[in-house]
Design an enzyme around this catalytic site. Sequence first.
Site, PDB file in Angstrom:
ATOM      1  N   CYS A 185     -19.812  20.430  40.988  1.00  9.73           N
ATOM      2  CA  CYS A 185     -19.038  19.729  39.963  1.00  9.73           C
ATOM      3  C   CYS A 185     -17.642  20.328  39.910  1.00  9.73           C
ATOM      4  CB  CYS A 185     -19.723  19.836  38.602  1.00  9.73           C
ATOM      5  SG  CYS A 185     -18.751  19.110  37.261  1.00  9.73           S
ATOM      6  N   CYS A 219     -14.804  21.821  32.166  1.00  7.68           N
ATOM      7  CA  CYS A 219     -15.972  21.319  31.437  1.00  7.68           C
ATOM      8  C   CYS A 219     -17.130  22.259  31.737  1.00  7.68           C
ATOM      9  CB  CYS A 219     -16.326  19.890  31.853  1.00  7.68           C
ATOM     10  SG  CYS A 219     -17.830  19.267  31.032  1.00  7.68           S
ATOM     11  N   CYS A 261     -22.570  21.641  31.401  1.00 10.72           N
ATOM     12  CA  CYS A 261     -23.694  21.965  32.288  1.00 10.72           C
ATOM     13  C   CYS A 261     -23.516  23.410  32.758  1.00 10.72           C
ATOM     14  CB  CYS A 261     -23.734  21.008  33.476  1.00 10.72           C
ATOM     15  SG  CYS A 261     -23.932  19.285  33.010  1.00 10.72           S
ATOM     16  N   CYS A 315     -18.030  12.099  36.518  1.00 10.69           N
ATOM     17  CA  CYS A 315     -19.033  13.133  36.238  1.00 10.69           C
ATOM     18  C   CYS A 315     -20.286  12.876  37.073  1.00 10.69           C
ATOM     19  CB  CYS A 315     -19.387  13.126  34.752  1.00 10.69           C
ATOM     20  SG  CYS A 315     -20.792  14.178  34.338  1.00 10.69           S
ATOM     21  N   GLN A 363     -34.040   8.057  25.116  1.00 11.72           N
ATOM     22  CA  GLN A 363     -33.955   9.196  26.032  1.00 11.72           C
ATOM     23  C   GLN A 363     -32.901   8.935  27.109  1.00 11.72           C
ATOM     24  OE1 GLN A 363     -35.289  11.964  25.525  1.00 11.72           O
ATOM     25  NE2 GLN A 363     -37.239  11.755  24.474  1.00 11.72           N
ATOM     26  N   PHE A 365     -41.742   9.977  13.600  1.00  8.16           N
ATOM     27  CA  PHE A 365     -40.420  10.034  14.250  1.00  8.16           C
ATOM     28  C   PHE A 365     -40.478   9.217  15.551  1.00  8.16           C
ATOM     29  CE2 PHE A 365     -41.269  14.118  12.164  1.00  8.16           C
ATOM     30  CZ  PHE A 365     -40.218  14.225  11.272  1.00  8.16           C
ATOM     31  N   GLU A 422     -40.564   5.657  11.523  1.00  7.17           N
ATOM     32  CA  GLU A 422     -39.212   6.078  11.910  1.00  7.17           C
ATOM     33  C   GLU A 422     -38.252   5.676  10.789  1.00  7.17           C
ATOM     34  OE1 GLU A 422     -35.745   7.192  13.279  1.00  7.17           O
ATOM     35  OE2 GLU A 422     -37.529   7.675  14.456  1.00  7.17           O
ATOM     36  N   ASN A 459     -42.662  13.687  17.100  1.00 10.54           N
ATOM     37  CA  ASN A 459     -41.530  13.854  18.020  1.00 10.54           C
ATOM     38  C   ASN A 459     -40.258  14.003  17.184  1.00 10.54           C
ATOM     39  OD1 ASN A 459     -39.937  13.869  20.356  1.00 10.54           O
ATOM     40  ND2 ASN A 459     -39.759  11.647  20.375  1.00 10.54           N
ATOM     41  N   CYS A 474     -37.718  18.477  21.642  1.00 10.72           N
ATOM     42  CA  CYS A 474     -36.518  18.743  22.438  1.00 10.72           C
ATOM     43  C   CYS A 474     -35.919  20.098  22.080  1.00 10.72           C
ATOM     44  CB  CYS A 474     -35.487  17.637  22.248  1.00 10.72           C
ATOM     45  SG  CYS A 474     -34.892  17.476  20.551  1.00 10.72           S
TER      46      CYS A 474
END
Length: 375
Positions: A3, A11, A14, A87, A212, A241, A262, A307, A334
């Site tokens: 990258c 940047c 990542c 990107c 996602q 959720f 939700e 979730n 997550c």
Amino acid sequence: MQCEFFIQKRCTSCHLCAQPYSEQVTNKDQQLRELIAPATDVQWLPPVTSADTAFRNKAKMVVLGAAHAPILGIEDAQGQPLSLVTCPLYPQPMQELLAYLENWIRIAGIPPYNKLKKKGELKFILLTRSENSGQFMLRFVARSHAVLERIERNLPTLIAAFPMIEVISVNIQPVHMARLEGEEEIFLTETQSLLEHFNDVPMVIRPKSFFQTNPKVAEQLYATARTWVREIAPTQMWDLFCGVGGFALHCAAPDTAVTGIEIEPEAIASAQRSAQMMGIDNLSFAALDSAKFSQSQMSAPELVLVNPPRRGLGSELTAQLEALAPKYILYSSCNPQTMVKDIAELSSYQMIRVQWFDMFPHTDHAEVLTLLVRK
């Protein structure tokens, strides 16, 4: 992953991309084992890995620069505009459309919003691509309605160049603060949602509903959850959720009724539309706060799937689950740190199975699926 933006230190989102991907996975697996199950007898399944480039289906671009030279990307560490239209996280079709949009905004003469001067109009470009169809949903986030005339006047050129754009809308975000979107959504196309398919399950994506961002890995996450649920074979389950219904739509079966909860009404509208397309009768959704929903229930089904967002379940909901006492809890997270905290509060439950999914390559983040059984 090579990258140029990372190499130039412009940047650093990542921050692990200089490491070989296999090394990232090995390190992340070790870190998650130490965090989640350092001394427990738990079945730890192999991780589900990702492509290391071109895996992302959504771009959130700040509109920077000036009307004669707009830039889609971010401000770097020095506060300078940095175009991220190339990107490597984005597939080639997304890169091509983003690059075209930079020039299209210039031709249309739409002034980017300047947060220091509090002038200008266009704040963000939000672009989502269906992995299944290749179609796009394009959202312009603007300060006011003043931008509409220029966007609409130049829309035919954009659609002619990229006929795969299925949904176009303008979101009005009038306040001067770091908020991505406002309440008002103005559709410029007849179609108002994008259709995705995971494991032959239709998923309706509307502008404000969470989805996602790594579809290939998400597909395997949903398939794995469905397999684990079918091993348990509950007659009823909750999906708290539930978002646009990814887990609920996969887990519902003729002998398994699912209730999805939700708080975001637009996500529930997407989930209900997907259920209609599948013709599933024993699947229902409601736009409610998950904690308030569980508080109103006298008992729980055999299995509850959760979730939550990054902040986790919180003490109120973990206490309610303890009291309602479902036999199984399937926790998709997550944020493994908050998941571990929540599981510690679910003291009546034992962790029996863990698998993690590399939804976010080149970062420390991971999606973790954990099966808990009541002791």
